[in-house]
Write a protein that holds these residues in place. Sequence first.
Motif, PDB file in Angstrom:
ATOM      1  N   VAL A  82       0.845  -1.202   0.000  1.00  0.00           N
ATOM      2  CA  VAL A  82       0.000   0.000   0.000  1.00  0.00           C
ATOM      3  C   VAL A  82       0.878   1.249   0.000  1.00  0.00           C
ATOM      4  O   VAL A  82       0.610   2.223  -0.698  1.00  0.00           O
ATOM      5  CB  VAL A  82      -0.926   0.003   1.234  1.00  0.00           C
ATOM      6  CG1 VAL A  82      -1.792   1.259   1.240  1.00  0.00           C
ATOM      7  CG2 VAL A  82      -1.812  -1.221   1.242  1.00  0.00           C
TER       8      VAL A  82
ATOM      9  N   VAL B 193      -0.815   9.792   4.022  1.00  0.00           N
ATOM     10  CA  VAL B 193      -2.165   9.279   3.752  1.00  0.00           C
ATOM     11  C   VAL B 193      -2.269   7.805   4.136  1.00  0.00           C
ATOM     12  O   VAL B 193      -3.241   7.371   4.758  1.00  0.00           O
ATOM     13  CB  VAL B 193      -2.503   9.468   2.245  1.00  0.00           C
ATOM     14  CG1 VAL B 193      -3.705   8.635   1.841  1.00  0.00           C
ATOM     15  CG2 VAL B 193      -2.764  10.933   1.963  1.00  0.00           C
ATOM     16  N   VAL B 194      -1.231   7.026   3.786  1.00  0.00           N
ATOM     17  CA  VAL B 194      -1.265   5.595   4.100  1.00  0.00           C
ATOM     18  C   VAL B 194      -1.238   5.377   5.617  1.00  0.00           C
ATOM     19  O   VAL B 194      -1.970   4.545   6.152  1.00  0.00           O
ATOM     20  CB  VAL B 194      -0.079   4.870   3.423  1.00  0.00           C
ATOM     21  CG1 VAL B 194       0.045   3.436   3.914  1.00  0.00           C
ATOM     22  CG2 VAL B 194      -0.260   4.883   1.905  1.00  0.00           C
TER      23      VAL B 194
ATOM     24  N   ARG C 109      -2.294   7.381   7.910  1.00  0.00           N
ATOM     25  CA  ARG C 109      -3.559   7.804   8.511  1.00  0.00           C
ATOM     26  C   ARG C 109      -4.711   6.884   8.123  1.00  0.00           C
ATOM     27  O   ARG C 109      -5.448   6.384   8.976  1.00  0.00           O
ATOM     28  CB  ARG C 109      -3.865   9.242   8.092  1.00  0.00           C
ATOM     29  CG  ARG C 109      -5.338   9.672   8.262  1.00  0.00           C
ATOM     30  CD  ARG C 109      -5.826   9.609   9.719  1.00  0.00           C
ATOM     31  NE  ARG C 109      -4.933  10.312  10.601  1.00  0.00           N
ATOM     32  CZ  ARG C 109      -4.920  11.636  10.739  1.00  0.00           C
ATOM     33  NH1 ARG C 109      -5.767  12.375  10.073  1.00  0.00           N
ATOM     34  NH2 ARG C 109      -4.061  12.209  11.558  1.00  0.00           N
ATOM     35  N   TYR C 110      -4.874   6.624   6.841  1.00  0.00           N
ATOM     36  CA  TYR C 110      -6.095   5.959   6.393  1.00  0.00           C
ATOM     37  C   TYR C 110      -5.942   4.446   6.215  1.00  0.00           C
ATOM     38  O   TYR C 110      -6.936   3.745   6.118  1.00  0.00           O
ATOM     39  CB  TYR C 110      -6.599   6.604   5.092  1.00  0.00           C
ATOM     40  CG  TYR C 110      -7.008   8.034   5.317  1.00  0.00           C
ATOM     41  CD1 TYR C 110      -8.097   8.334   6.131  1.00  0.00           C
ATOM     42  CD2 TYR C 110      -6.297   9.093   4.765  1.00  0.00           C
ATOM     43  CE1 TYR C 110      -8.460   9.644   6.373  1.00  0.00           C
ATOM     44  CE2 TYR C 110      -6.659  10.402   4.994  1.00  0.00           C
ATOM     45  CZ  TYR C 110      -7.740  10.674   5.806  1.00  0.00           C
ATOM     46  OH  TYR C 110      -8.102  11.967   6.048  1.00  0.00           O
ATOM     47  N   TYR C 111      -4.720   3.964   6.170  1.00  0.00           N
ATOM     48  CA  TYR C 111      -4.546   2.509   6.118  1.00  0.00           C
ATOM     49  C   TYR C 111      -4.243   1.967   7.510  1.00  0.00           C
ATOM     50  O   TYR C 111      -4.887   1.051   7.988  1.00  0.00           O
ATOM     51  CB  TYR C 111      -3.424   2.142   5.143  1.00  0.00           C
ATOM     52  CG  TYR C 111      -3.082   0.668   5.152  1.00  0.00           C
ATOM     53  CD1 TYR C 111      -3.958  -0.274   4.630  1.00  0.00           C
ATOM     54  CD2 TYR C 111      -1.882   0.212   5.701  1.00  0.00           C
ATOM     55  CE1 TYR C 111      -3.653  -1.619   4.660  1.00  0.00           C
ATOM     56  CE2 TYR C 111      -1.577  -1.134   5.728  1.00  0.00           C
ATOM     57  CZ  TYR C 111      -2.457  -2.050   5.205  1.00  0.00           C
ATOM     58  OH  TYR C 111      -2.158  -3.389   5.242  1.00  0.00           O
ATOM     59  N   LEU C 112      -3.250   2.585   8.173  1.00  0.00           N
ATOM     60  CA  LEU C 112      -2.899   2.095   9.505  1.00  0.00           C
ATOM     61  C   LEU C 112      -3.732   2.764  10.599  1.00  0.00           C
ATOM     62  O   LEU C 112      -3.729   2.323  11.739  1.00  0.00           O
ATOM     63  CB  LEU C 112      -1.424   2.361   9.792  1.00  0.00           C
ATOM     64  CG  LEU C 112      -0.401   1.498   9.057  1.00  0.00           C
ATOM     65  CD1 LEU C 112       0.984   1.752   9.600  1.00  0.00           C
ATOM     66  CD2 LEU C 112      -0.742   0.021   9.173  1.00  0.00           C
ATOM     67  N   ASP C 113      -4.422   3.867  10.220  1.00  0.00           N
ATOM     68  CA  ASP C 113      -5.247   4.582  11.180  1.00  0.00           C
ATOM     69  C   ASP C 113      -4.421   5.111  12.364  1.00  0.00           C
ATOM     70  O   ASP C 113      -4.859   5.072  13.510  1.00  0.00           O
ATOM     71  CB  ASP C 113      -6.371   3.659  11.698  1.00  0.00           C
ATOM     72  CG  ASP C 113      -7.660   4.439  11.852  1.00  0.00           C
ATOM     73  OD1 ASP C 113      -7.994   5.185  10.931  1.00  0.00           O
ATOM     74  OD2 ASP C 113      -8.304   4.321  12.903  1.00  0.00           O
ATOM     75  N   LEU C 114      -3.236   5.562  12.080  1.00  0.00           N
ATOM     76  CA  LEU C 114      -2.383   6.101  13.139  1.00  0.00           C
ATOM     77  C   LEU C 114      -2.820   7.520  13.485  1.00  0.00           C
ATOM     78  O   LEU C 114      -3.309   8.261  12.628  1.00  0.00           O
ATOM     79  CB  LEU C 114      -0.923   6.135  12.682  1.00  0.00           C
ATOM     80  CG  LEU C 114      -0.271   4.798  12.357  1.00  0.00           C
ATOM     81  CD1 LEU C 114       1.207   5.006  12.041  1.00  0.00           C
ATOM     82  CD2 LEU C 114      -0.428   3.823  13.507  1.00  0.00           C
TER      83      LEU C 114
ATOM     84  N   LEU D 260      -5.204  15.423   0.124  1.00  0.00           N
ATOM     85  CA  LEU D 260      -6.633  15.289  -0.189  1.00  0.00           C
ATOM     86  C   LEU D 260      -7.066  16.315  -1.233  1.00  0.00           C
ATOM     87  O   LEU D 260      -7.925  16.037  -2.067  1.00  0.00           O
ATOM     88  CB  LEU D 260      -7.477  15.432   1.092  1.00  0.00           C
ATOM     89  CG  LEU D 260      -7.313  14.287   2.097  1.00  0.00           C
ATOM     90  CD1 LEU D 260      -8.257  14.464   3.273  1.00  0.00           C
ATOM     91  CD2 LEU D 260      -7.554  12.935   1.448  1.00  0.00           C
TER      92      LEU D 260
ATOM     93  N   GLU E 140     -13.207  14.090   2.366  1.00  0.00           N
ATOM     94  CA  GLU E 140     -13.094  15.175   3.336  1.00  0.00           C
ATOM     95  C   GLU E 140     -12.158  14.733   4.439  1.00  0.00           C
ATOM     96  O   GLU E 140     -12.219  13.598   4.897  1.00  0.00           O
ATOM     97  CB  GLU E 140     -14.468  15.506   3.945  1.00  0.00           C
ATOM     98  CG  GLU E 140     -15.466  16.073   2.950  1.00  0.00           C
ATOM     99  CD  GLU E 140     -15.048  17.436   2.422  1.00  0.00           C
ATOM    100  OE1 GLU E 140     -14.240  18.102   3.097  1.00  0.00           O
ATOM    101  OE2 GLU E 140     -15.517  17.813   1.328  1.00  0.00           O
TER     102      GLU E 140
ATOM    103  N   ASP F  71     -10.867  14.124   7.984  1.00  0.00           N
ATOM    104  CA  ASP F  71     -11.566  13.956   9.262  1.00  0.00           C
ATOM    105  C   ASP F  71     -10.586  14.079  10.414  1.00  0.00           C
ATOM    106  O   ASP F  71     -10.448  13.204  11.241  1.00  0.00           O
ATOM    107  CB  ASP F  71     -12.287  12.611   9.311  1.00  0.00           C
ATOM    108  CG  ASP F  71     -11.342  11.454   9.090  1.00  0.00           C
ATOM    109  OD1 ASP F  71     -10.198  11.716   8.649  1.00  0.00           O
ATOM    110  OD2 ASP F  71     -11.722  10.314   9.353  1.00  0.00           O
TER     111      ASP F  71
END
Lengths: 365, 175
Positions: free
Chosen positions: B30, B127-128, B130-135, B159, B172, B174
């Motif tokens: 990813v 981005v990865v 934040r949105y993949y690992l949700d760190l 974004l 958006e 978040d």
Amino acid sequence: MNIEEFRIALREQENHGPDPDEVWEQVRSRLEQEAGATTSANRNPTRRTWTRPLIVAAAVVLATSAIVFLVQHRDTRAPAAGTPAPVTRTSEPAVTPSAGVAAPWSPVVQSWTKALTGLARPVILIPAVPYTLVGEWEDTVHRNNMAAVWAGKLDLSELGDGFPAGVEAVDEVRWPNGNSRSVTLAGPHDAAEGLAAYHRANNIPCGCRAITLQDPELVSMTSGYPDGIALPAWSFAVKGSKVRVTWVALRPAEMVDGAALDRERTNGGEQHTARVAADGSITVSFTGGAPGTGGCASRYTGDVVETDDVVAVLVEEVPRSESEPQTCNALGYPRTVSITPASPLGGRVLIDGVRGYPLQVTTGL
Amino acid sequence: MERGDVDRGGVEFEQFVKDELGGWSRFAGVLCGDRQLAHDVLADTVMAVAARWTEIGPMSHPAAYVRRMIVTTFLADRRKVRRRQTYPTDETRVLDTGVAAGTAAVDTRLMLDRTLRMLPTQQRAAVVLRYYLDLDDETAAEHLGISPSGVRSNISRALVRLRVHPDLTNLEQDL
């Protein structure tokens, strides 16, 4: 696509990571080479002692000379107005070669045979992640709950150890061709543990609260795999949310992850399909080059490798001769190749012998 | 020990790597958006882990530390030179909604591949993470070696770029 869908789509990209086995093979090989070099250096202590200082000294001398040269020629090196400055091309760093790819189909058959050893027949294939999420996380909990699922941070204490009242521990799986077999179900707690373990393997640190699974319900989920069977699955309610999460309700010994054996991770991409005739012959359909005899026509051959567990079909394009055009735009034609295995397919798994994925069988076995 | 110093942690190192390699592979795929690049980044990282195993092995969360190393290797690799692939520079490619081939899942993957490649490496990594690992911002910042506000800024700019694509106009932040 909203941000939630973006997260999910991003997560689906993970199927396109490198093959861990190939990475490990390369690392092992490089470590062994390094070990050999180290051992060799150790055998020659004189070289080991003097090489590094010599290199450092040479580098210092070269750097000093370069600085002196640049200072002395600073003005004369400036290009005249309108004259393009000279471009210095730096050599590209060496690209590490990939681990060697062995003969195309034998590792595929070996991997499948190993994976199928000890499994009951017919084999149940599952997709990489036998997991679905039903509903959308509510705004107030979605960040926490999504992170908790991905980190495998699940509280299973409310699931108990046994089966819900009225649910038998044995179920039956049916195939479209009439085959069927009974399966022993994993209980809700064990299945949820499988769900947690899968995600925990990602080692995602999570400051989130664990989500509590409760109210297990036995449902059916489509395997999403070529044989199109419906698999028993546990659907769990998530405390404090209307979302339900579902995970396959089979014990690991009852199934095999077909995607893990797909050498090129073709999941989602175009795959060959197969039709098995009454006489046992197998016709493989795929998209290929133009048929015919012209210079840009493509010719294909089929081969088959059989074991007690697997029938691997190998479709190969006949290489063009040097007198023929090597690049053609005539692509995207439906093509077929037929082969006949020595014995009927039976309950064996039919796979693409090159890439390793199970072939979708379109009509009767 | 026949294999000399490079065997380092021996069985322990090998077992650790084999246990974790699956998760790292998915993450690297990813992060890099290119299987061969991910392969090389991951192999280089594991080599670095081998060299520092006596230091990394005893850590309380060695796997998480190695993931940081993967990010660092990816960023360093891309900073040196974009060596493996060339991409078209025509920005109109993001508007190419041409022929839909295959399944919707494949279309989505290709669209994401294409749009994520528009991002500079640090924005992509942010981005990865934040949105993949949700760190969270702080942890992502540690991975990237920047401040938490830098992470937010990277994601915000990423974004904006991604929203250029017609399918991603609803993205958006978040934060």
